[in-house]
Design an enzyme around this catalytic site. Structure first.
Site, PDB file in Angstrom:
ATOM      1  N   THR A  15       0.809  -1.221   0.000  1.00  0.00           N
ATOM      2  CA  THR A  15       0.000   0.000   0.000  1.00  0.00           C
ATOM      3  C   THR A  15       0.837   1.264   0.000  1.00  0.00           C
ATOM      4  OG1 THR A  15      -1.706  -1.159   1.213  1.00  0.00           O
ATOM      5  CG2 THR A  15      -1.801   1.224   1.302  1.00  0.00           C
ATOM      6  N   ASP A  59       1.828  -6.937  -4.316  1.00  0.00           N
ATOM      7  CA  ASP A  59       1.045  -6.943  -3.088  1.00  0.00           C
ATOM      8  C   ASP A  59       1.680  -8.034  -2.233  1.00  0.00           C
ATOM      9  OD1 ASP A  59      -2.112  -6.230  -2.175  1.00  0.00           O
ATOM     10  OD2 ASP A  59      -1.203  -8.008  -1.272  1.00  0.00           O
ATOM     11  N   SER A  60       1.776  -7.818  -0.936  1.00  0.00           N
ATOM     12  CA  SER A  60       2.524  -8.776  -0.116  1.00  0.00           C
ATOM     13  C   SER A  60       1.842 -10.139  -0.044  1.00  0.00           C
ATOM     14  CB  SER A  60       2.789  -8.215   1.275  1.00  0.00           C
ATOM     15  OG  SER A  60       1.653  -8.301   2.078  1.00  0.00           O
ATOM     16  N   SER A  61       0.607 -10.243  -0.508  1.00  0.00           N
ATOM     17  CA  SER A  61      -0.052 -11.559  -0.575  1.00  0.00           C
ATOM     18  C   SER A  61       0.650 -12.438  -1.606  1.00  0.00           C
ATOM     19  CB  SER A  61      -1.514 -11.409  -0.993  1.00  0.00           C
ATOM     20  OG  SER A  61      -2.155 -10.536  -0.121  1.00  0.00           O
ATOM     21  N   ASP A  92       0.370  -6.949   4.999  1.00  0.00           N
ATOM     22  CA  ASP A  92      -0.367  -8.208   5.191  1.00  0.00           C
ATOM     23  C   ASP A  92       0.532  -9.392   5.557  1.00  0.00           C
ATOM     24  OD1 ASP A  92      -2.655  -6.840   4.668  1.00  0.00           O
ATOM     25  OD2 ASP A  92      -2.981  -7.641   2.652  1.00  0.00           O
ATOM     26  N   THR A 167       3.139  -9.863  14.856  1.00  0.00           N
ATOM     27  CA  THR A 167       1.975 -10.435  14.172  1.00  0.00           C
ATOM     28  C   THR A 167       1.102  -9.274  13.735  1.00  0.00           C
ATOM     29  OG1 THR A 167       1.996 -12.369  15.594  1.00  0.00           O
ATOM     30  CG2 THR A 167      -0.078 -11.888  14.545  1.00  0.00           C
ATOM     31  N   THR A 279       1.078 -21.850  20.128  1.00  0.00           N
ATOM     32  CA  THR A 279      -0.269 -21.520  20.597  1.00  0.00           C
ATOM     33  C   THR A 279      -1.022 -20.612  19.609  1.00  0.00           C
ATOM     34  OG1 THR A 279      -1.584 -20.437  22.318  1.00  0.00           O
ATOM     35  CG2 THR A 279       0.670 -19.638  22.046  1.00  0.00           C
ATOM     36  N   GLN A 280      -2.317 -20.799  19.539  1.00  0.00           N
ATOM     37  CA  GLN A 280      -3.162 -19.920  18.714  1.00  0.00           C
ATOM     38  C   GLN A 280      -3.287 -18.529  19.341  1.00  0.00           C
ATOM     39  OE1 GLN A 280      -6.992 -21.755  18.009  1.00  0.00           O
ATOM     40  NE2 GLN A 280      -6.058 -23.597  17.143  1.00  0.00           N
ATOM     41  N   CYS A 281      -2.947 -18.417  20.639  1.00  0.00           N
ATOM     42  CA  CYS A 281      -3.067 -17.115  21.310  1.00  0.00           C
ATOM     43  C   CYS A 281      -1.980 -16.169  20.786  1.00  0.00           C
ATOM     44  CB  CYS A 281      -2.890 -17.268  22.814  1.00  0.00           C
ATOM     45  SG  CYS A 281      -4.113 -18.348  23.550  1.00  0.00           S
TER      46      CYS A 281
HETATM   47  N1  ASP Z   1      -2.549  -5.642   0.621  1.00  0.00           N
HETATM   48  C1  ASP Z   1      -1.444  -4.819   1.019  1.00  0.00           C
HETATM   49  C2  ASP Z   1      -0.196  -5.671   1.059  1.00  0.00           C
HETATM   50  O1  ASP Z   1       0.034  -6.338   2.022  1.00  0.00           O
HETATM   51  C3  ASP Z   1      -1.710  -4.181   2.345  1.00  0.00           C
HETATM   52  C4  ASP Z   1      -0.592  -3.290   2.837  1.00  0.00           C
HETATM   53  O2  ASP Z   1       0.268  -2.859   2.088  1.00  0.00           O
HETATM   54  O3  ASP Z   1      -0.553  -2.989   4.015  1.00  0.00           O
HETATM   55  O4  ASP Z   1       0.563  -5.664   0.115  1.00  0.00           O
END
Ligand code: ASP
Length: 344
Positions: A15, A59-61, A92, A167, A279-281
């Site tokens: 972003t 995009d970091s995805s 992300d 996280t 842990t999920q926590c």
């Molecule tokens: N979807 C974006 C990414 O992770 C969100 C961000 O940049 O914070 O690339």
């Protein structure tokens, strides 16, 4: 060492460098060169900034092990000529990426600060400017001629964290990250306050940087939920070539005591799959054997992930599985802190 620290700003996407496509209404990456045009304030910092951008910002995805190696190689290639590195990625998956980089960069003696933003740089209320300017200031900070930071960190919304402790916890608020098991390394207010006793200090200096590029992708995160079936657990553990599992358990590391569940895990471990209990926590630690519901896991040889994050555990699995570690040593090496990612 020059008087003015030289900082390399590495833009991978996210972003922070995005603009709105008014036809589709979606955010898309834009030419990184324009980022510096948008923040002329950067010129006021007491340092020289060079930039490097991914050919195609992502995009970091879309981050994967290839992107991790690409970032590591940019740092490796420029390590001698720069005093610090600021890596811009999307938030992300920033905790995953920065955790992996913390393992890949061995003998690091210079700051590597990850940052990004929740709003694009051109947005009126953007958080990008503060995040970027302070990250660069942190990367420039020195004491007695040495960098204050010599580890991989993540800066977001006035706090600097050890990256492999973070996280992402919020998709809406500017305070997008937390690190509940390790306090911030620095806080930015009227002053930039470093918590020096929490910051890693290299014991020996002038060691050469080693960049570990061999990462094993045959890993999976298995998150438990009440009602999980044998079919699901079995099909995950039977994935061909699977080498490591981050088992996300409840509370202090607890899991069902169903005989089928423990038998499947036990067989997987006998087949050479490393299973880490996390842990999920968001905060707190696995305490293997504390409850009856984790005694079975301990007995079959599940690795104790203690207070590590899932992001850090998957990163450490990729890293250690890529290394040639003897099978019998894997568990004890995994349980040791390598980059301050776990309490000992
Ligand atoms: N979807 C974006 C990414 O992770 C969100 C961000 O940049 O914070 O690339």
């Amino acid at each position: 060492m020059t008087k003015n620290p030289q900082i390399l700003l590495i833009y991978t996407g996210g972003t922070i460098g995005m603009v709105k496509d008014y036809q589709s209404n979606a955010l898309r990456a834009f030419n990184f060169e324009k980022l510096l045009d948008r923040i002329p304030e950067l010129l006021q910092l007491n340092c020289t900034i060079d930039t490097f951008s991914f050919d195609e910002p992502i995009d970091s995805s879309n981050m994967n092990t290839k992107s991790y190696v690409e970032i590591a190689e940019v740092i490796e290639k420029n390590y001698k000529n720069f005093d610090g590195f600021v890596v811009l990625t999307g938030s992300d998956t920033m905790s995953y990426t920065s955790s992996v980089l913390s393992f890949m960069l061995e003998n690091l003696e210079k700051p590597v600060v990850f940052t990004g933003s929740q709003l694009p740089i051109g947005h009126l209320r953007t958080d990008a400017k503060e995040n970027l300017i302070t990250s660069i200031e942190i990367a420039c900070s020195r004491k007695e001629g040495k960098p204050i930071i010599s580890e991989v960190c993540l800066y977001f919304e006035y706090k600097l964290y050890r990256a492999n402790r973070t996280t992402k916890i919020n998709a809406e608020r500017f305070e997008a990250f937390t690190s509940l098991n390790y306090p911030p390394l620095a806080e930015s207010g009227v002053h930039l306050d470093f918590n020096e006793e929490l910051i890693y200090t290299p014991t020996q200096t002038n060691k050469s940087l080693i960049v570990r590029k061999s990462l094993n992708e045959n890993v999976v995160v298995l998150k438990l939920f009440p009602g999980i079936t044998k079919k699901v657990v079995q099909s995950i553990l039977e994935i061909s070539d699977l080498k490591g599992v981050v088992l996300e358990t409840y509370g202090a590391g607890n899991a069902p005591t169903y005989p089928w569940f423990l038998a499947l895990l036990s067989q997987a471990i006998k087949n050479g799959i490393h299973i880490v209990n996390i842990t999920q926590c968001v905060g707190g630690s696995v305490i293997l054997g504390h409850y009856e519901t984790s005694v079975g896991l301990k007995d079959i040889g599940v690795i104790d992930g203690k207070d590590m994050t899932t992001e850090s555990a998957i990163a450490k699995l990729m890293y250690l599985l890529g290394d040639e570690i003897l099978e019998n040593d894997f568990k004890s090496i995994f349980e040791m802190p390598l980059r301050g990612e776990v309490n000992f």
